[in-house]
Design a protein around this motif. Structure first.
Motif, PDB file in Angstrom:
ATOM      1  N   ARG A 288     140.063  51.598  46.554  1.00  0.00           N
ATOM      2  CA  ARG A 288     138.761  50.867  45.777  1.00  0.00           C
ATOM      3  C   ARG A 288     139.312  49.516  46.205  1.00  0.00           C
ATOM      4  O   ARG A 288     138.414  48.519  47.125  1.00  0.00           O
ATOM      5  N   PHE A 289     140.142  49.085  45.835  1.00  0.00           N
ATOM      6  CA  PHE A 289     141.000  47.552  46.249  1.00  0.00           C
ATOM      7  C   PHE A 289     140.793  47.181  47.276  1.00  0.00           C
ATOM      8  O   PHE A 289     140.873  46.153  47.861  1.00  0.00           O
TER       9      PHE A 289
ATOM     10  N   ASP B  71     133.521  44.067  38.481  1.00  0.00           N
ATOM     11  CA  ASP B  71     134.214  42.857  39.333  1.00  0.00           C
ATOM     12  C   ASP B  71     134.924  43.883  40.404  1.00  0.00           C
ATOM     13  O   ASP B  71     135.927  42.752  41.065  1.00  0.00           O
TER      14      ASP B  71
ATOM     15  N   ARG C 108     142.684  34.889  39.631  1.00  0.00           N
ATOM     16  CA  ARG C 108     143.097  34.433  38.159  1.00  0.00           C
ATOM     17  C   ARG C 108     141.534  33.286  37.928  1.00  0.00           C
ATOM     18  O   ARG C 108     140.535  33.162  37.931  1.00  0.00           O
TER      19      ARG C 108
ATOM     20  N   VAL D 126     147.575  36.655  42.491  1.00  0.00           N
ATOM     21  CA  VAL D 126     147.038  36.371  40.959  1.00  0.00           C
ATOM     22  C   VAL D 126     146.666  35.275  40.535  1.00  0.00           C
ATOM     23  O   VAL D 126     145.341  35.334  40.067  1.00  0.00           O
TER      24      VAL D 126
ATOM     25  N   MET E 290     151.752  36.579  33.397  1.00  0.00           N
ATOM     26  CA  MET E 290     151.323  36.580  33.694  1.00  0.00           C
ATOM     27  C   MET E 290     149.761  37.169  33.292  1.00  0.00           C
ATOM     28  O   MET E 290     150.152  38.490  33.297  1.00  0.00           O
ATOM     29  N   ASN E 291     148.691  36.908  33.321  1.00  0.00           N
ATOM     30  CA  ASN E 291     147.317  37.416  32.952  1.00  0.00           C
ATOM     31  C   ASN E 291     146.749  38.111  33.806  1.00  0.00           C
ATOM     32  O   ASN E 291     145.699  37.465  34.746  1.00  0.00           O
ATOM     33  N   GLU E 292     147.138  39.768  33.662  1.00  0.00           N
ATOM     34  CA  GLU E 292     146.459  40.327  35.126  1.00  0.00           C
ATOM     35  C   GLU E 292     145.785  41.004  34.026  1.00  0.00           C
ATOM     36  O   GLU E 292     144.871  41.887  35.486  1.00  0.00           O
TER      37      GLU E 292
ATOM     38  N   PHE F 110     147.727  46.536  42.117  1.00  0.00           N
ATOM     39  CA  PHE F 110     147.038  46.831  40.802  1.00  0.00           C
ATOM     40  C   PHE F 110     145.595  48.318  41.176  1.00  0.00           C
ATOM     41  O   PHE F 110     145.472  48.762  39.765  1.00  0.00           O
TER      42      PHE F 110
ATOM     43  N   ASN G 127     141.952  54.177  43.994  1.00  0.00           N
ATOM     44  CA  ASN G 127     142.411  52.630  43.203  1.00  0.00           C
ATOM     45  C   ASN G 127     142.847  51.754  44.729  1.00  0.00           C
ATOM     46  O   ASN G 127     142.444  50.986  44.845  1.00  0.00           O
TER      47      ASN G 127
ATOM     48  N   PHE H 276     142.099  41.215  34.292  1.00  0.00           N
ATOM     49  CA  PHE H 276     141.144  41.301  35.261  1.00  0.00           C
ATOM     50  C   PHE H 276     141.001  42.104  36.552  1.00  0.00           C
ATOM     51  O   PHE H 276     140.399  42.410  36.359  1.00  0.00           O
ATOM     52  N   LEU H 277     142.332  42.213  36.307  1.00  0.00           N
ATOM     53  CA  LEU H 277     142.975  43.458  37.643  1.00  0.00           C
ATOM     54  C   LEU H 277     142.558  45.052  37.457  1.00  0.00           C
ATOM     55  O   LEU H 277     142.284  45.501  37.917  1.00  0.00           O
ATOM     56  N   HIS H 278     143.436  44.549  36.300  1.00  0.00           N
ATOM     57  CA  HIS H 278     143.193  46.342  35.740  1.00  0.00           C
ATOM     58  C   HIS H 278     142.745  46.250  35.506  1.00  0.00           C
ATOM     59  O   HIS H 278     142.266  47.839  34.836  1.00  0.00           O
ATOM     60  N   ARG H 279     141.418  45.958  35.095  1.00  0.00           N
ATOM     61  CA  ARG H 279     140.472  46.128  33.997  1.00  0.00           C
ATOM     62  C   ARG H 279     139.526  46.784  36.195  1.00  0.00           C
ATOM     63  O   ARG H 279     138.901  47.928  35.407  1.00  0.00           O
ATOM     64  N   ILE H 280     139.583  46.059  36.356  1.00  0.00           N
ATOM     65  CA  ILE H 280     138.806  47.150  37.725  1.00  0.00           C
ATOM     66  C   ILE H 280     139.100  48.635  38.325  1.00  0.00           C
ATOM     67  O   ILE H 280     138.787  48.997  38.707  1.00  0.00           O
ATOM     68  N   ARG H 281     140.035  48.770  37.669  1.00  0.00           N
ATOM     69  CA  ARG H 281     140.737  49.862  38.016  1.00  0.00           C
ATOM     70  C   ARG H 281     139.764  51.247  37.307  1.00  0.00           C
ATOM     71  O   ARG H 281     139.561  50.954  36.209  1.00  0.00           O
ATOM     72  N   VAL H 282     139.369  52.462  38.080  1.00  0.00           N
ATOM     73  CA  VAL H 282     138.853  53.061  37.536  1.00  0.00           C
ATOM     74  C   VAL H 282     139.478  54.921  37.339  1.00  0.00           C
ATOM     75  O   VAL H 282     139.856  54.625  38.348  1.00  0.00           O
ATOM     76  N   ARG H 283     138.760  55.671  36.951  1.00  0.00           N
ATOM     77  CA  ARG H 283     139.208  57.117  36.750  1.00  0.00           C
ATOM     78  C   ARG H 283     138.455  57.528  37.969  1.00  0.00           C
ATOM     79  O   ARG H 283     137.119  57.502  37.289  1.00  0.00           O
TER      80      ARG H 283
ATOM     81  N   GLN I 255     144.299  55.036  31.321  1.00  0.00           N
ATOM     82  CA  GLN I 255     144.705  55.862  32.774  1.00  0.00           C
ATOM     83  C   GLN I 255     146.555  55.214  33.423  1.00  0.00           C
ATOM     84  O   GLN I 255     146.842  55.780  33.277  1.00  0.00           O
TER      85      GLN I 255
ATOM     86  N   MET J 151     146.001  51.590  28.238  1.00  0.00           N
ATOM     87  CA  MET J 151     145.003  52.337  28.878  1.00  0.00           C
ATOM     88  C   MET J 151     144.424  53.458  29.136  1.00  0.00           C
ATOM     89  O   MET J 151     146.087  53.597  29.429  1.00  0.00           O
TER      90      MET J 151
END
Lengths: 467, 203
Positions: free
Chosen positions: B53-54, B132, B187, B183, A1-3, B155, B50, A5-12, B3, B1
């Protein structure tokens, strides 16, 4: 499952937020939970005491009892140390007679008048006056903090005055704010000065207690200190500042020099035909600045010039490149020198970048030939950007620490040893200063081991017992 | 990534070998060793940040993260390793902080209001709405609390299904099923939602 687009939202999280929170958490002591047996015993004793008192009351003798043990009278300290409060502020901490800060000096015997020995709570060390002990031999490990901040001696008894350049002013402001919020009565005064002036004042007499600087004190400046009433200084390294120039990986990084950057971005540059005269910057593409560079349009996205990071960028790149022209470097007139070396073009070549590394990264992906100005710590958080080499050296932890990356500098702290002996406030200030996190985005801290070593050596060199 | 790499940076263990921090903590817990609170903070703070945030989108995430850690740190001496894993314990605290926050909210913006907010046009708001995170908030606004919580834990906090199951009381297989379904739904609507939000002007 391509996720993705959700992982991308995480930030430091912002590093300064993490450091600030950690600093606050470190002030909370760890109190072990009461052991079960001890709790049970305490409960039993309490119950037994209650029964005994009830029995006495029935016998009519209660009115003759003194509850001194409960009222905090003659038998007790009368001080309740609620040290584990989540809302403990530095003032509460100081008031309770202990400092969770690991840099607090250990309790020790002091025969000096005015000792502020407080009863220790929960076994924590007390804050005591600085004993008139012989100072540890100098040669504190050097952490260079080149922000040009100067802590001036108080007028009268114990008031600190601090001077800082723009690079460190906000850090000093926050330290003072924390200090005052913590109950420190004599608010230090902050004075802003360029780093050369900082050393002048530091070494002129003994009125200055502490300075932070964006370069190391030169031998001649040190000699001036030693010959004057100022006397010897304790030097410590505080960390680094580093800035990277980045481009999208699509077109790759450039190989630049400070001179290239200056010629690309300065408002006025030496005329190619007559280097003793200056002209409005005419360059449009990088290969006009330096034929070895590609023919891409000059477009740089960077921090607001007036910001701390903007000023750091000006100093490390623009001014450094400007000073490669001997006629400009030799200018005695500081105003003219600043006009030439710290003024950027306003024709759209230098643009204020959107806030945050993520927004800058996104913008540079849309403009793959543009160059971004990014604090080095933020570079670690990007994936699509590549850092340019400056004079052949790419930014990295090693090249920043050893000084080979010219887009960086080391930051220093200087403390007047003679002032330290007679001023408790200086110790308090230093504790708060080290405990207040640096929020300049370009700040690169020392390694934990080196930081611990520096602080320990600075405190011990000043005659304070290190933790 | 970067993180994910940071969350799983290797730690040396006695006798050789390298394990992730999460495994190292588990091993420490099982061995009864004193926990490295500094390392735990470094590892968990981005997860908690996070998670909020989510879960809560436009809330003051830094304040909520700070509140969570302050509560945890006050009580860390009472942390009972035999009762729950550290992450479970910490995120129970975070969950309660989120609930407290939601209860203090005086109004709840319906999904249509997210588009109405676009009426206040500033460059900063445009960029924010185009992000996003704003898109996610828009899409999850109508999801049940359970699904929103699972998305945030999976996530945002990057917890595995086993930990999520322990936290929420849902079986591990059910966690996987619910997440998969949610999800897929998100999507499918992701790019549609982009049209609802205002995009920032290009440079």
């Amino acid at each position: 499952m391509n996720e993705d687009f959700l992982h991308r939202i995480r930030v430091r999280p912002p590093p300064e937020f993490l450091a600030r929170l950690k600093s606050k958490l470190d002030r909370q002591p760890l109190h072990p939970p009461p052991r079960l047996a001890r709790s049970v015993l305490a409960a039993v004793l309490a119950g037994a005491s209650a029964l005994a008192l009830a029995a006495l009351a029935l016998r009519g003798e209660l009115a003759n009892l003194h509850w001194s043990g409960w009222s905090g009278g003659a038998g007790g300290s009368g001080t309740s140390v609620t040290s584990n409060s989540a809302s403990s502020t530095p003032s509460e901490v100081l008031e309770q007679g202990w400092l969770r800060n690991p840099w607090a000096p250990q309790a020790r015997q002091s025969s000096a008048a005015g000792s502020r020995h407080r009863p220790a709570g929960n076994g924590m060390p007390s804050v005591v006056a600085i004993p008139p002990a012989n100072p540890v031999a100098p040669n504190a490990s050097v952490a260079h903090y080149n922000s040009g901040a100067v802590v001036l001696a108080p007028n009268g008894a114990g008031r600190l005055r601090i001077a800082a350049t723009l690079h460190d002013q906000s850090h000093m402001d926050r330290t003072v704010k924390e200090l005052v919020a913590g109950g420190y009565r004599r608010e230090p005064q902050i004075v802003v000065a360029p780093v050369d002036r900082v050393f002048e004042q530091l070494c002129a007499d003994d009125s200055i207690s502490l300075a932070t600087a964006t370069r190391r004190m030169s031998p001649s400046e040190n000699q001036r200190c030693l010959r004057s009433a100022a006397g010897p200084m304790v030097e410590g390294k505080l960390g680094y500042q580093a800035i990277a120039l980045v481009r999208s990986r699509l077109y790759g990084a450039l190989s630049l020099s400070p001179r290239d950057i200056y010629l690309a971005l300065a408002a006025r540059i030496p005329s190619p035909a007559n280097p003793s005269a200056t002209i409005p910057n005419p360059y449009v593409s990088w290969n006009e600045v330096n034929p070895a560079l590609p023919p891409d349009r000059i477009l740089v996205l960077g921090p607001a010039v007036a910001s701390e990071e903007g000023q750091t960028f000006l100093t490390l790149f623009i001014e450094a490149g400007c000073n490669t022209f001997p006629s400009i470097a030799a200018l005695q007139d500081g105003t003219t020198h600043d006009e030439l070396c710290r003024s950027l073009r306003e024709d759209g070549v230098y643009v204020t970048a959107p806030p945050g590394h993520a927004a800058l990264e996104e913008r540079l992906q849309m403009l793959p030939t543009a160059v971004g100005v990014l604090p080095y710590p933020a570079l670690q958080l990007t994936v699509n950007l590549e850092a340019s080499s400056i004079d052949g050296v790419r930014p990295a932890q090693q090249s920043i620490e050893d000084g080979s990356y010219s887009g960086s500098r080391t930051l220093y702290l200087y403390v007047n040893k003679r002032r330290a002996r007679g001023m408790d406030g200086l110790l308090t200030f230093l504790i708060y200063f080290f405990g207040t996190p640096e929020t300049n985005g370009a700040f690169v801290p020392l390694s934990r081991a080196e930081s611990t070593d520096v602080r320990s050596t600075v405190f011990s060199s000043l005659g304070y017992q290190p933790p | 990534m970067a993180q994910s790499m940071a969350a799983h940076r290797p730690y040396e263990v006695a006798g050789g070998g390298r394990v992730s921090l999460a495994s190292a903590v588990l091993m420490q817990e099982e061995a009864g060793c004193e926990l490295d609170w500094d390392a735990l903070y470094a590892d968990q703070a981005p997860r908690v940040y996070n998670y909020f945030r989510f879960r809560l989108g436009g809330a003051d995430v830094e304040d909520l993260t700070a509140r969570t850690f302050e509560k945890a740190w006050r009580s860390r001496a009472r942390y009972r390793r035999d009762l729950a894993g550290f992450a479970t314990w910490l995120f129970k605290i975070a969950h309660n902080v989120a609930l407290d926050y939601l209860q203090t909210l005086r109004s709840h913006l319906p999904i249509d209001a997210a588009a109405d907010v676009a009426a206040e046009r500033t460059p900063e708001r445009d960029a924010e709405r185009a992000s996003d995170l704003a898109r996610l908030a828009l899409l999850t606004a109508n999801l049940p609390d359970r699904e929103r919580e699972l998305i945030a834990l999976k996530f945002g906090a990057e917890l595995n299904n086993r930990l999520i199951a322990r936290l929420t009381g849902i079986s591990e297989s059910n966690v996987g099923t619910i997440l998969h379904r949610t999800v897929q739904s998100l999507r499918a609507r992701w790019h549609v939602a982009a049209g609802t939000l205002q995009e920032g002007p290009p440079a």
